[in-house]
Scaffold this active site. Structure first.
Site, short mmCIF file in Angstrom:
data_model
loop_
_atom_site.label_atom_id
_atom_site.label_comp_id
_atom_site.label_asym_id
_atom_site.label_seq_id
_atom_site.Cartn_x
_atom_site.Cartn_y
_atom_site.Cartn_z
N LYS A 83 57.55 78.99 87.39
CA LYS A 83 56.79 78.50 86.23
C LYS A 83 55.65 79.42 85.82
CE LYS A 83 58.74 74.27 85.74
NZ LYS A 83 59.18 73.62 84.49
N SER A 108 53.67 67.09 86.15
CA SER A 108 53.33 66.54 87.45
C SER A 108 53.36 67.60 88.53
CB SER A 108 54.30 65.43 87.82
OG SER A 108 55.61 65.94 87.84
N GLY A 226 64.50 70.33 82.63
CA GLY A 226 64.22 70.44 81.21
C GLY A 226 65.00 71.57 80.56
N GLY A 228 64.34 74.86 80.64
CA GLY A 228 63.60 76.06 80.23
C GLY A 228 64.06 77.29 80.99
N GLU A 248 72.80 70.71 88.73
CA GLU A 248 72.03 69.47 88.57
C GLU A 248 72.36 68.50 89.70
OE1 GLU A 248 71.36 68.50 83.93
OE2 GLU A 248 73.39 68.15 84.65
N ALA A 254 70.92 62.16 86.79
CA ALA A 254 70.12 63.36 86.55
C ALA A 254 70.98 64.52 86.04
CB ALA A 254 69.38 63.77 87.82
N ASP A 256 72.27 65.13 83.33
CA ASP A 256 72.33 64.89 81.88
C ASP A 256 72.89 66.08 81.12
OD1 ASP A 256 69.54 65.86 82.69
OD2 ASP A 256 69.60 66.33 80.55
N LYS A 320 65.59 80.85 106.84
CA LYS A 320 64.15 80.91 107.16
C LYS A 320 63.26 81.05 105.93
CE LYS A 320 65.78 81.37 111.40
NZ LYS A 320 66.11 80.14 112.14
#
Lengths: 400, 400
Positions: A83, A108, A226, A228, A248, A254, A256, A320
């Site tokens: 991100k 979140s 999402g 991205g 997914e 989930a 989708d 690991k």
């Protein structure tokens, strides 16, 4: 942020430009390989592994694909997840005047930390709207990056309302977690590195490939929430001949993106508590334009919670690497999804494929791992309430 | 094995020769750095952190050392631990006639896996004597390398008796886990790589050091159990000017090397169930000859179970490396041992030290992590026995 209609187009060239813009701020994360996991991926599943699946019911012969696996370690990225790429890119596209007012997002987790870091690096304020039920470690990490946190309820409307309040108060610019071209282009930069790094690795150790050493990756599997990152990776690799697949969880719908592709229309709402908590959201509108394009994303596959847990265990105990459950989605598809495995067997043949797997992030905790792998009996005991020897109910143990 | 008196001498030159012998069989494991952890190490501890320690009682000012940390990732070594080095070296020193009869050892873990792998690589039998209470994952791993397992009781005499039986039956050669020069020289090879890799890293990124870029490491901290690795590292680095320190758990007297140095005599027995299960044994006779030599090992420091857990959490959650508790000993000393920290402050001054920390291995499980970080209340409930709602004792929950 900039009106999406005036942004750079979703092309490989735009990803290359994004990479140049963010390179000083992000890590070129390493790639990892594992002979053991490549061997597992190239070994047909047993009847036991197939138990309860459609393939088991059909009595089909297990697929026998050949794969050499390469892992892109974005768990080693700044803030512990890919991100950071999108966030730094989004900020690089704002005017000084916009930057001065600061940025805001509802998130979140990893996007919140990433945006906070990017804002601090630019010396501008970041306002993060988080559900008050977010895990303490994620709240602490976000605060650690110097952001101002505003708590909200857990539903999308509740979070959006608080975001609107912040924008009204401060004039901050909303930087969404995935549904924006600048974010997509930023996340896609990992694929440019991945492509080059695997080509280098294969050239340096021809044993890694039976084919033309310069070829490098044949396919990439990326988690899809999402969307991205998956759409960014697909944009970066469009026209290279490297196939792109999404992964997914199937739990509570989930998957989708997979279902949306089947019905030819984006699914707009998902309410899943899959352990892969980075991908609980439905695909956004803009990512969908890429993901629904068969020339960019070949297909999306789903895996069970149990398969995610098995793959996560292999990544940690065998390779690991410390990763979050979402990061295990790609390996779970490679090891356990018979539809994907049959596709590789059919298309790659004896030669096999070099399959790149994106380890999306590493933000989890010791306690979360403990809960995930706690013995089922113990869970059952907790669910029914734990009682002390003298028969007194022990509330603190039930909660613990 | 060869009579120790006829082995190569414990010198740096012997370690260099050992490295040449085993290089084709082992990984040159990567080094890792972490700005966050270096910052933590260079930040004085808080009163809260010092609570309950001698330093707290003395009301002393917390030490303010400067350290840049470098980690040698032996968790990425073959079989997941540095032990592969000693095992491959030991086998390289056997005659063909000795090899043909096979090798045997008593070990509950990483050495067993390492010897099995080395034996399989040479195409000779390996007999592993393990306590029947060894963790299933370690038994499975050892079996996975093709060794023949013989179970024994948990005490040293019980294990040695079974080893004698195997030797009598098969003529196999005993390869001990640490108390032999060939093992010590093999383990020491990691230090040669570490020294060169940090020098390269510092040369490539001068910001990593404020001093002469060519200098690289100033000190290394290595875990100390039987002492094979610590004495090997000290042998490899003797005369280089790089200081070598040992790290031990203080729990239940597992700090036998530290205590032995104080009293000027090796402590021969330890019975500790420290969570750092790789170092529950006392230092062996031959390692002691090196460890008790102040010109080779400057000192040994001890840390508490809680400090090991805190360091382990940082390695996993922040650095994203998957390691076993024993591997956290060195970081725990760097972060929490005030005696060590005062020494660095005093000797390194403003310039600081480049401190190398050996991450010795990564062989643990999700379940073990879960237990380690489970809430204390739950542990207490288990200890006193968990009882069902109807008052019936639930044996399966107590065990779970």
């Amino acid at each position: 942020m900039a009106d999406p209609s005036t942004c750079s187009p979703l092309t490989r060239a735009s990803v290359v430009a994004a990479h140049a813009a963010i390179a000083p701020h992000i890590h070129r994360t390493p790639i990892a390989t594992s002979t053991t996991l490549s061997t597992f991926a190239s070994t047909p599943q047993t009847r036991e592994q197939l138990e309860g699946t459609e393939d088991d019911a059909a009595g089909a012969q297990p697929a026998a694909p050949h794969m050499r696996l390469f892992f892109k370690c974005e768990n080693q990225q700044r803030v512990g997840a890919f991100k950071a790429r999108g966030a730094f890119h989004a900020l690089s596209r704002l005017s000084d005047e916009q930057l001065a007012r600061g940025v805001v997002t509802h998130s979140s987790g990893n996007h919140a930390a990433a945006l906070s870091l990017a804002a601090r690096t630019r010396g501008v304020p970041a306002y993060i709207v988080m559900p008050s039920i977010s895990t303490p470690s994620k709240i602490a990490a976000t605060r650690g990056y110097g952001a101002t946190i505003r708590f909200s309820g857990s539903t999308a409307p509740e979070r959006e309302a608080v975001v609107r309040d912040v924008v009204a108060e401060t004039g901050a610019v909303l930087v969404p977690p995935y549904d924006h071209p600048d974010i997509i282009l930023g996340q896609g930069t990992l694929a440019l590195e991945f492509e080059a790094q695997v080509a280098d690795a294969v050239a340096a150790a021809p044993a890694l490939s039976v084919r033309d050493a310069a070829k490098g990756l044949d396919a990439v599997i990326a988690p899809c929430g999402g969307g991205g990152m998956l759409s960014g990776v697909a944009t970066a690799l469009a026209g290279t001949g490297i196939r792109v697949f999404g992964a997914e969880p199937s739990f509570e719908g989930a998957d989708d993106a997979r279902r949306g592709l089947k019905q030819g229309r984006r699914i707009e709402a998902v309410k899943s508590l899959t352990i892969a908590d980075g991908v609980r959201t439905p695909v956004g509108e803009i990512p969908w334009t890429v993901i629904s394009d068969k020339t960019k994303v070949q297909d999306v596959f789903a895996v069970s919670e149990d398969e995610i847990k098995k793959a996560l265990r292999l990544l940690m105990e065998r390779m690991k690497v410390f990763v979050e459950p979402t990061a295990a989605l790609g390996l779970a598809v490679a090891l356990y999804n018979e539809e994907f495995r049959r596709l590789v067997e059919r298309e790659a043949g004896e030669e096999g494929w070099n399959v790149g797997i994106v380890l999306s992030g590493g933000n989890t905790t010791m306690e979360a791992i403990g809960k995930l792998y706690a013995a089922p009996q113990t869970e059952a005991a907790r669910a029914e309430g734990v009682v002390g020897i003298n028969g007194e109910r022990k509330a603190e143990n039930v909660a613990g």
